[in-house]
Design a protein around this motif. Structure first.
Motif, PDB file in Angstrom:
ATOM      1  N   THR A 255       0.832  -1.203   0.000  1.00 51.27           N
ATOM      2  CA  THR A 255       0.000   0.000   0.000  1.00 51.27           C
ATOM      3  C   THR A 255       0.867   1.253   0.000  1.00 51.27           C
ATOM      4  OG1 THR A 255      -0.249   0.004   2.412  1.00 51.27           O
ATOM      5  CG2 THR A 255      -1.967  -1.095   1.140  1.00 51.27           C
ATOM      6  N   SER A 256       1.964   1.215   0.746  1.00 57.15           N
ATOM      7  CA  SER A 256       2.855   2.366   0.800  1.00 57.15           C
ATOM      8  C   SER A 256       3.511   2.638  -0.549  1.00 57.15           C
ATOM      9  CB  SER A 256       3.928   2.147   1.872  1.00 57.15           C
ATOM     10  OG  SER A 256       4.842   3.212   1.895  1.00 57.15           O
ATOM     11  N   LEU A 257       4.037   1.596  -1.183  1.00 54.07           N
ATOM     12  CA  LEU A 257       4.734   1.817  -2.461  1.00 54.07           C
ATOM     13  C   LEU A 257       3.750   2.202  -3.556  1.00 54.07           C
ATOM     14  CD1 LEU A 257       4.820  -0.546  -4.947  1.00 54.07           C
ATOM     15  CD2 LEU A 257       5.811  -1.824  -3.083  1.00 54.07           C
ATOM     16  N   THR A 258       2.523   1.685  -3.485  1.00 54.13           N
ATOM     17  CA  THR A 258       1.515   2.050  -4.477  1.00 54.13           C
ATOM     18  C   THR A 258       1.114   3.513  -4.320  1.00 54.13           C
ATOM     19  OG1 THR A 258       0.720  -0.225  -4.452  1.00 54.13           O
ATOM     20  CG2 THR A 258      -0.723   1.414  -5.440  1.00 54.13           C
ATOM     21  N   ALA A 259       0.943   3.953  -3.066  1.00 50.85           N
ATOM     22  CA  ALA A 259       0.625   5.360  -2.822  1.00 50.85           C
ATOM     23  C   ALA A 259       1.773   6.258  -3.260  1.00 50.85           C
ATOM     24  CB  ALA A 259       0.313   5.581  -1.339  1.00 50.85           C
ATOM     25  N   ASN A 260       3.005   5.820  -3.012  1.00 56.88           N
ATOM     26  CA  ASN A 260       4.170   6.591  -3.460  1.00 56.88           C
ATOM     27  C   ASN A 260       4.207   6.689  -4.983  1.00 56.88           C
ATOM     28  OD1 ASN A 260       5.172   7.133  -0.899  1.00 56.88           O
ATOM     29  ND2 ASN A 260       6.478   5.332  -0.864  1.00 56.88           N
ATOM     30  N   ALA A 261       3.916   5.584  -5.657  1.00 54.77           N
ATOM     31  CA  ALA A 261       3.921   5.598  -7.117  1.00 54.77           C
ATOM     32  C   ALA A 261       2.859   6.560  -7.644  1.00 54.77           C
ATOM     33  CB  ALA A 261       3.671   4.185  -7.659  1.00 54.77           C
TER      34      ALA A 261
ATOM     35  N   LYS B 255      -7.245   2.550 -11.819  1.00 52.46           N
ATOM     36  CA  LYS B 255      -8.123   3.286 -10.901  1.00 52.46           C
ATOM     37  C   LYS B 255      -8.556   2.427  -9.725  1.00 52.46           C
ATOM     38  CE  LYS B 255      -9.791   6.536 -14.291  1.00 52.46           C
ATOM     39  NZ  LYS B 255     -10.884   7.087 -15.045  1.00 52.46           N
ATOM     40  N   ALA B 256      -8.761   1.144  -9.955  1.00 51.63           N
ATOM     41  CA  ALA B 256      -9.177   0.249  -8.871  1.00 51.63           C
ATOM     42  C   ALA B 256      -8.090   0.158  -7.795  1.00 51.63           C
ATOM     43  CB  ALA B 256      -9.493  -1.135  -9.419  1.00 51.63           C
ATOM     44  N   VAL B 257      -6.841   0.150  -8.214  1.00 43.41           N
ATOM     45  CA  VAL B 257      -5.732   0.092  -7.262  1.00 43.41           C
ATOM     46  C   VAL B 257      -5.640   1.401  -6.480  1.00 43.41           C
ATOM     47  CG1 VAL B 257      -3.217  -0.103  -7.055  1.00 43.41           C
ATOM     48  CG2 VAL B 257      -4.462  -1.607  -8.609  1.00 43.41           C
ATOM     49  N   VAL B 258      -5.800   2.518  -7.182  1.00 45.64           N
ATOM     50  CA  VAL B 258      -5.771   3.823  -6.521  1.00 45.64           C
ATOM     51  C   VAL B 258      -6.876   3.903  -5.475  1.00 45.64           C
ATOM     52  CG1 VAL B 258      -6.063   6.307  -6.866  1.00 45.64           C
ATOM     53  CG2 VAL B 258      -4.668   4.985  -8.462  1.00 45.64           C
ATOM     54  N   LYS B 259      -8.032   3.383  -5.807  1.00 47.17           N
ATOM     55  CA  LYS B 259      -9.153   3.402  -4.866  1.00 47.17           C
ATOM     56  C   LYS B 259      -8.839   2.551  -3.637  1.00 47.17           C
ATOM     57  CE  LYS B 259     -14.116   2.709  -4.600  1.00 47.17           C
ATOM     58  NZ  LYS B 259     -15.311   2.301  -5.299  1.00 47.17           N
TER      59      LYS B 259
END
Length: 152
Positions: A114-120, A129-133
């Motif tokens: 979750t941290s690396l995805t938010a950083n990306a 968009k589903a991942v961002v959500k």
């Protein structure tokens, strides 16, 4: 003759130190983490490396990067690697076959994801968009932290 000449570079003091360190650390590694758990630990290592990388790009993009902040993440990273070892040792004490180890390790992998995805996302990299959500609360928390950091 050429085969034996290659031993000259193999038998250097630096290689000797590296081999000694590996021979010393391997039993310690297996004691702390258990055998046959390399794959999941490599996944955790790769996730943490990706988190660091995406964090650097995100911080540079929103101009909140500082080497002091980056250096303060080293103890946090060491802590993340220590938790599975503690869980493995507790599994041994309690007699559970990896229950705590795998629970803690998968929890850390999810948290790091979750941290690396938010950083990306903060770095401006394209994400579904589903991942961002899924990680929107982490994105918001990181944005608030960077805003607070800018004001300091």
């Amino acid at each position: 003759m050429r085969f034996f000449q290659s031993f000259d570079t193999l038998l250097s003091p630096a290689n000797g130190w590296a081999m000694s360190a590996g021979a010393t650390m391997a039993p310690v590694f297996y004691y702390l983490y258990g055998s046959e758990r390399r794959d999941i630990l490599i996944v955790l290592l790769v996730m943490i490396a990706l988190d660091w990388m995406t964090g650097v790009f995100a911080a540079k993009k929103d101009l909140t990067y500082s080497s002091e902040y980056g250096l303060s993440r080293i103890p946090r990273t060491l802590f993340l690697f220590a938790l599975p070892a503690v869980a493995n040792l507790l599994d041994r004490v309690v007699g559970t076959p990896g229950f705590l180890f795998f629970g803690v390790t998968f929890g850390l992998i999810y948290h790091t994801w979750t941290s690396l995805t938010a950083n990306a996302f903060r770095a401006g990299w394209p994400l579904p968009k589903a991942v961002v959500k899924l990680v929107s609360s982490e994105i918001q928390a990181k944005a608030e932290r960077s805003t607070r950091k800018e004001k300091q």
